[in-house]
Design a protein around this motif. Structure first.
Motif, PDB file in Angstrom:
ATOM      1  N   CYS A  58       0.831  -1.215   0.000  1.00 50.17           N
ATOM      2  CA  CYS A  58       0.000   0.000   0.000  1.00 50.17           C
ATOM      3  C   CYS A  58       0.859   1.256   0.000  1.00 50.17           C
ATOM      4  CB  CYS A  58      -0.927   0.003   1.215  1.00 50.17           C
ATOM      5  SG  CYS A  58      -2.228  -1.253   1.168  1.00 50.17           S
ATOM      6  N   TYR A  59       1.862   1.283   0.873  1.00 49.77           N
ATOM      7  CA  TYR A  59       2.708   2.474   0.957  1.00 49.77           C
ATOM      8  C   TYR A  59       3.601   2.612  -0.268  1.00 49.77           C
ATOM      9  CZ  TYR A  59       5.243   6.266   3.225  1.00 49.77           C
ATOM     10  OH  TYR A  59       5.781   7.486   3.535  1.00 49.77           O
ATOM     11  N   PHE A  60       3.966   1.482  -0.857  1.00 54.23           N
ATOM     12  CA  PHE A  60       4.736   1.481  -2.095  1.00 54.23           C
ATOM     13  C   PHE A  60       4.030   2.330  -3.152  1.00 54.23           C
ATOM     14  CE2 PHE A  60       5.415  -0.324  -6.302  1.00 54.23           C
ATOM     15  CZ  PHE A  60       6.786  -0.494  -6.389  1.00 54.23           C
ATOM     16  N   PHE A  61       2.745   2.057  -3.357  1.00 51.87           N
ATOM     17  CA  PHE A  61       2.012   2.800  -4.379  1.00 51.87           C
ATOM     18  C   PHE A  61       1.667   4.216  -3.908  1.00 51.87           C
ATOM     19  CE2 PHE A  61       1.281  -1.565  -5.861  1.00 51.87           C
ATOM     20  CZ  PHE A  61       1.723  -1.418  -7.166  1.00 51.87           C
ATOM     21  N   ALA A  62       1.525   4.402  -2.603  1.00 55.47           N
ATOM     22  CA  ALA A  62       1.305   5.754  -2.097  1.00 55.47           C
ATOM     23  C   ALA A  62       2.489   6.642  -2.433  1.00 55.47           C
ATOM     24  CB  ALA A  62       1.093   5.717  -0.581  1.00 55.47           C
ATOM     25  N   TYR A  63       3.677   6.123  -2.220  1.00 51.19           N
ATOM     26  CA  TYR A  63       4.864   6.943  -2.454  1.00 51.19           C
ATOM     27  C   TYR A  63       5.091   7.167  -3.946  1.00 51.19           C
ATOM     28  CZ  TYR A  63       9.252   9.142  -1.264  1.00 51.19           C
ATOM     29  OH  TYR A  63      10.264  10.066  -1.107  1.00 51.19           O
ATOM     30  N   ILE A  64       4.820   6.146  -4.751  1.00 54.43           N
ATOM     31  CA  ILE A  64       4.944   6.329  -6.195  1.00 54.43           C
ATOM     32  C   ILE A  64       3.995   7.426  -6.675  1.00 54.43           C
ATOM     33  CG2 ILE A  64       4.337   5.253  -8.409  1.00 54.43           C
ATOM     34  CD1 ILE A  64       5.722   2.763  -7.526  1.00 54.43           C
ATOM     35  N   ASP A  65       2.738   7.388  -6.201  1.00 58.87           N
ATOM     36  CA  ASP A  65       1.755   8.391  -6.623  1.00 58.87           C
ATOM     37  C   ASP A  65       2.124   9.784  -6.114  1.00 58.87           C
ATOM     38  OD1 ASP A  65       0.286   6.521  -7.973  1.00 58.87           O
ATOM     39  OD2 ASP A  65      -1.179   6.208  -6.385  1.00 58.87           O
ATOM     40  N   ARG A  66       2.890   9.839  -5.022  1.00 53.21           N
ATOM     41  CA  ARG A  66       3.288  11.135  -4.479  1.00 53.21           C
ATOM     42  C   ARG A  66       4.425  11.760  -5.274  1.00 53.21           C
ATOM     43  NH1 ARG A  66       5.209  11.787   1.755  1.00 53.21           N
ATOM     44  NH2 ARG A  66       3.173  10.805   2.063  1.00 53.21           N
ATOM     45  N   VAL A  67       5.398  10.949  -5.706  1.00 52.45           N
ATOM     46  CA  VAL A  67       6.630  11.510  -6.287  1.00 52.45           C
ATOM     47  C   VAL A  67       6.785  11.245  -7.775  1.00 52.45           C
ATOM     48  CG1 VAL A  67       7.796  11.306  -4.064  1.00 52.45           C
ATOM     49  CG2 VAL A  67       8.060   9.476  -5.746  1.00 52.45           C
ATOM     50  N   ASN A  68       5.830  10.525  -8.410  1.00 56.02           N
ATOM     51  CA  ASN A  68       6.011  10.288  -9.845  1.00 56.02           C
ATOM     52  C   ASN A  68       5.959  11.581 -10.645  1.00 56.02           C
ATOM     53  OD1 ASN A  68       3.257  10.805  -9.701  1.00 56.02           O
ATOM     54  ND2 ASN A  68       2.613   8.770 -10.421  1.00 56.02           N
ATOM     55  N   VAL A  69       5.515  12.650 -10.013  1.00 60.23           N
ATOM     56  CA  VAL A  69       5.524  13.956 -10.667  1.00 60.23           C
ATOM     57  C   VAL A  69       6.945  14.363 -11.046  1.00 60.23           C
ATOM     58  CG1 VAL A  69       5.711  15.320  -8.524  1.00 60.23           C
ATOM     59  CG2 VAL A  69       4.587  16.308 -10.525  1.00 60.23           C
ATOM     60  N   GLY A  70       7.953  13.854 -10.297  1.00 63.32           N
ATOM     61  CA  GLY A  70       9.346  14.156 -10.624  1.00 63.32           C
ATOM     62  C   GLY A  70       9.736  13.596 -11.979  1.00 63.32           C
ATOM     63  N   PHE A  71       9.291  12.382 -12.302  1.00 66.07           N
ATOM     64  CA  PHE A  71       9.568  11.818 -13.616  1.00 66.07           C
ATOM     65  C   PHE A  71       8.698  12.464 -14.687  1.00 66.07           C
ATOM     66  CE2 PHE A  71      12.136   8.433 -11.887  1.00 66.07           C
ATOM     67  CZ  PHE A  71      13.012   8.175 -12.946  1.00 66.07           C
ATOM     68  N   ALA A  72       7.435  12.692 -14.357  1.00 68.76           N
ATOM     69  CA  ALA A  72       6.545  13.328 -15.321  1.00 68.76           C
ATOM     70  C   ALA A  72       7.106  14.675 -15.775  1.00 68.76           C
ATOM     71  CB  ALA A  72       5.159  13.517 -14.713  1.00 68.76           C
ATOM     72  N   ALA A  73       7.813  15.351 -14.854  1.00 68.46           N
ATOM     73  CA  ALA A  73       8.340  16.683 -15.155  1.00 68.46           C
ATOM     74  C   ALA A  73       9.301  16.699 -16.331  1.00 68.46           C
ATOM     75  CB  ALA A  73       9.045  17.255 -13.921  1.00 68.46           C
ATOM     76  N   LEU A  74       9.917  15.564 -16.637  1.00 67.40           N
ATOM     77  CA  LEU A  74      10.891  15.519 -17.729  1.00 67.40           C
ATOM     78  C   LEU A  74      10.268  15.941 -19.060  1.00 67.40           C
ATOM     79  CD1 LEU A  74      12.726  12.175 -16.805  1.00 67.40           C
ATOM     80  CD2 LEU A  74      13.493  14.527 -16.369  1.00 67.40           C
ATOM     81  N   THR A  75       8.961  15.703 -19.241  1.00 63.30           N
ATOM     82  CA  THR A  75       8.274  16.189 -20.446  1.00 63.30           C
ATOM     83  C   THR A  75       7.044  17.029 -20.107  1.00 63.30           C
ATOM     84  OG1 THR A  75       7.014  14.107 -20.571  1.00 63.30           O
ATOM     85  CG2 THR A  75       9.052  14.232 -21.849  1.00 63.30           C
ATOM     86  N   MET A  76       6.481  16.834 -18.910  1.00 60.97           N
ATOM     87  CA  MET A  76       5.272  17.557 -18.519  1.00 60.97           C
ATOM     88  C   MET A  76       5.520  19.056 -18.398  1.00 60.97           C
ATOM     89  SD  MET A  76       3.053  17.209 -14.984  1.00 60.97           S
ATOM     90  CE  MET A  76       4.404  17.970 -14.043  1.00 60.97           C
ATOM     91  N   ASN A  77       6.656  19.443 -17.838  1.00 59.73           N
ATOM     92  CA  ASN A  77       6.916  20.868 -17.604  1.00 59.73           C
ATOM     93  C   ASN A  77       6.836  21.667 -18.901  1.00 59.73           C
ATOM     94  OD1 ASN A  77       7.260  20.220 -14.961  1.00 59.73           O
ATOM     95  ND2 ASN A  77       9.400  20.843 -14.807  1.00 59.73           N
ATOM     96  N   LYS A  78       7.424  21.120 -19.950  1.00 62.96           N
ATOM     97  CA  LYS A  78       7.373  21.815 -21.243  1.00 62.96           C
ATOM     98  C   LYS A  78       5.954  21.833 -21.796  1.00 62.96           C
ATOM     99  CE  LYS A  78       9.425  21.856 -25.874  1.00 62.96           C
ATOM    100  NZ  LYS A  78      10.405  21.203 -26.791  1.00 62.96           N
ATOM    101  N   ALA A  79       5.246  20.712 -21.641  1.00 68.17           N
ATOM    102  CA  ALA A  79       3.876  20.627 -22.172  1.00 68.17           C
ATOM    103  C   ALA A  79       2.934  21.596 -21.471  1.00 68.17           C
ATOM    104  CB  ALA A  79       3.366  19.191 -22.033  1.00 68.17           C
ATOM    105  N   LEU A  80       3.131  21.801 -20.170  1.00 70.73           N
ATOM    106  CA  LEU A  80       2.249  22.674 -19.392  1.00 70.73           C
ATOM    107  C   LEU A  80       2.801  24.088 -19.233  1.00 70.73           C
ATOM    108  CD1 LEU A  80       1.094  20.263 -16.510  1.00 70.73           C
ATOM    109  CD2 LEU A  80       0.027  20.680 -18.738  1.00 70.73           C
ATOM    110  N   GLY A  81       4.018  24.338 -19.697  1.00 73.47           N
ATOM    111  CA  GLY A  81       4.613  25.665 -19.583  1.00 73.47           C
ATOM    112  C   GLY A  81       5.078  25.988 -18.174  1.00 73.47           C
ATOM    113  N   LEU A  82       5.603  24.993 -17.450  1.00 72.86           N
ATOM    114  CA  LEU A  82       6.068  25.188 -16.076  1.00 72.86           C
ATOM    115  C   LEU A  82       7.580  25.393 -16.059  1.00 72.86           C
ATOM    116  CD1 LEU A  82       4.145  22.240 -14.337  1.00 72.86           C
ATOM    117  CD2 LEU A  82       3.437  24.638 -14.414  1.00 72.86           C
ATOM    118  N   ASP A  83       8.039  26.468 -15.383  1.00 67.94           N
ATOM    119  CA  ASP A  83       9.476  26.596 -15.156  1.00 67.94           C
ATOM    120  C   ASP A  83       9.830  25.889 -13.846  1.00 67.94           C
ATOM    121  OD1 ASP A  83       8.740  28.298 -13.057  1.00 67.94           O
ATOM    122  OD2 ASP A  83       9.304  30.133 -14.128  1.00 67.94           O
ATOM    123  N   SER A  84      11.117  25.915 -13.459  1.00 66.73           N
ATOM    124  CA  SER A  84      11.553  25.165 -12.283  1.00 66.73           C
ATOM    125  C   SER A  84      10.878  25.660 -11.006  1.00 66.73           C
ATOM    126  CB  SER A  84      13.083  25.254 -12.127  1.00 66.73           C
ATOM    127  OG  SER A  84      13.720  24.567 -13.170  1.00 66.73           O
TER     128      SER A  84
END
Length: 478
Positions: free
Chosen positions: A23-49
């Motif tokens: 349960c906590y395994f997937f909780a933590y993945i859902d919490r921090v997967n935004v770090g990996f998503a940022a590799l392409t998401m930031n450009k797609a959404l227009g987010l700077d650092s």
């Protein structure tokens, strides 16, 4: 150790801990997967650092607000129902991260605003899960097992990155454009599905308290109930706290400061480590596997350090030394340009903080009980996890201003070192953990109890064969 105690602990551990790890395994993945998503998401959404850092850290602002109320509700309604509710709502919201462009188009809000709002909603939904699990484990496992049990459970944090980082990297590489969605959108959708499924399993599988554990034999259940009650009485004999006393107690607030430093390190690394590794000019797949290395060492530290603390019956030095290793290694990583050497330093950072965390949570468990423990765990986690906001926010802004992560990592390292020094100075009631004798049940009596003799009553007339399960402390025996 008598056979009843041994089998009771073994059954409880194998039934509860692996499931809670998942349960906590997937909780933590859902919490921090935004770090990996940022590799392409930031450009797609227009987010700077800076915008990304604020949004990533905004999770912890609402997590902070709702942590204590959520944990008190868990103590009142039972872990089974409340944990299932938490997992259902955060699974839905994590999956909705994939719909940010659609939500923005439908509402007229900017994609940045929707990103902030969903991260804050996710924090509110997940609030209470981690301290709730800690409180739940406190109800089931005596103090002499507690650091190792929490260590096993918290190994899910680094291990989620050992598995999740390569998985996220592979999803980012292979899912782009599938069914018209970008790779970062698929990342949120796919990694939310297991959480939604597990929320239903929780209702069917978990048992709220040892007294309800039909999967334990009668003598095992009686031993565990009496042992946990004896430990509660011993803590309360030293001092019994109300919920409000616990929330404002000086030591609870100081423990929150220690937790703050650790959370800043963990969250800062979890959110920005993929971007740091990406600067080594690696492919998305390679970034996933290289990012997993520090967390592999963190998994080892979480399990080994907790077992070592239980074996030596020592807490404060284990907490302080682990945090200190983390802070020094993080600072050292800023002076290193070689990718291999930098990863070694970051791996030691992960080892230190992941090793210290399980032992850290034995400190409040040694002097809080009941609702005070539920509230105390929650306020420590809530205030401490503000570091989860400060870490990413600080790193994002400093990265924007300086163009590198060096000063940001040094700032986080300073917080971590201060947390280590504070941990080493805090008081700790060792007698609350070490003063109880073992609970003994004679094997013959235990077998008789399993066949129908009650173990909750005083011994019956001579020759009845039923023997009470006695729980005493050294102080009582004296």
């Amino acid at each position: 150790m008598n056979w009843v105690q041994e089998t009771a602990i073994r059954k409880a551990m194998f039934r509860l801990v692996p499931f809670l790890i998942v349960c906590y395994f997937f909780a933590y993945i859902d919490r921090v997967n935004v770090g990996f998503a940022a590799l392409t998401m930031n450009k797609a959404l227009g987010l700077d650092s800076a915008a990304f850092g604020f949004g990533a850290g905004a999770f912890f602002l609402t997590y902070f607000v709702f942590e204590v109320p959520s944990n008190l509700l868990l103590e009142r309604v039972g872990a089974r129902k409340w944990i299932a509710r938490i997992m259902l709502t955060w699974g839905v919201l994590s999956g909705l991260m994939a719909a940010i462009p659609t939500i923005a188009a439908e509402t007229g809000l900017s994609t940045t605003t929707v990103f902030y709002a969903l991260r804050m909603a996710l924090g509110a939904a997940e609030a209470g899960f981690f301290p709730g699990i800690l409180y739940y484990l406190m109800l089931w496992f005596p103090s002499v097992y507690r650091a190792r049990i929490i260590g096993y459970f918290m190994a899910a944090v680094p291990f989620s990155s050992v598995i999740g980082a390569p998985l996220s990297g592979l999803l980012m590489k292979h899912m782009s454009g599938v069914a018209g969605l970008q790779n970062w959108q698929w990342l949120f959708i796919i990694e939310a599905v297991p959480t939604l499924m597990l929320s239903a399993v929780v209702l069917l599988y978990l048992t709220d308290r040892p007294s309800d554990a039909g999967w334990l034999s009668i003598p095992e259940r009686e031993w565990l109930v009496r042992r946990m009650d004896a430990e509660r009485r011993r803590r309360e004999a030293i001092r019994k706290f109300s919920v409000w006393q616990a929330l404002g107690h000086t030591r609870v607030l100081l423990l929150s400061c220690v937790c703050f430093g650790m959370a800043a390190a963990i969250s800062g690394m979890a959110i920005f480590l993929p971007q740091i590794v990406r600067n080594f000019n690696l492919s998305l797949t390679a970034v996933g596997f290289v990012t997993a290395i520090p967390y592999l060492l963190g998994t080892v530290g979480s399990v080994w350090w907790g077992r070592r603390s239980d074996r030596l019956r020592e807490r404060k030095e284990h907490v302080g030394l682990g945090i200190l290793i983390s802070g020094v290694a993080l600072a050292a990583s800023t002076a290193i340009d070689d990718p291999v050497a930098k990863m070694i330093a970051l791996s030691l950072t992960s080892f230190g903080v992941c090793a210290a965390l399980p032992v850290f949570w034995t400190l409040p468990a040694a002097f809080l009980s009941g609702s005070a423990a539920a509230g105390g765990f929650a306020i420590i986690s809530a205030l401490g996890n503000l570091g989860g906001f400060v870490g990413p926010y600080l790193m994002g802004n400093i990265k924007n201003s300086t163009g590198s992560f060096t000063i940001a990592l040094l700032a986080i390292a300073a917080l971590v070192v201060l947390a280590a020094l504070l941990a080493l100075t805090l008081p700790h009631e060792e007698e609350a953990e070490t003063g109880l004798d073992e609970v003994h049940v004679e094997p013959d009596a235990a077998r008789q109890a399993a066949s129908g003799c009650a173990t909750t009553v005083a011994p019956t007339a001579k020759g009845s064969g039923c023997i009470d399960v006695a729980t005493t402390s050294k102080a009582d025996a004296a």
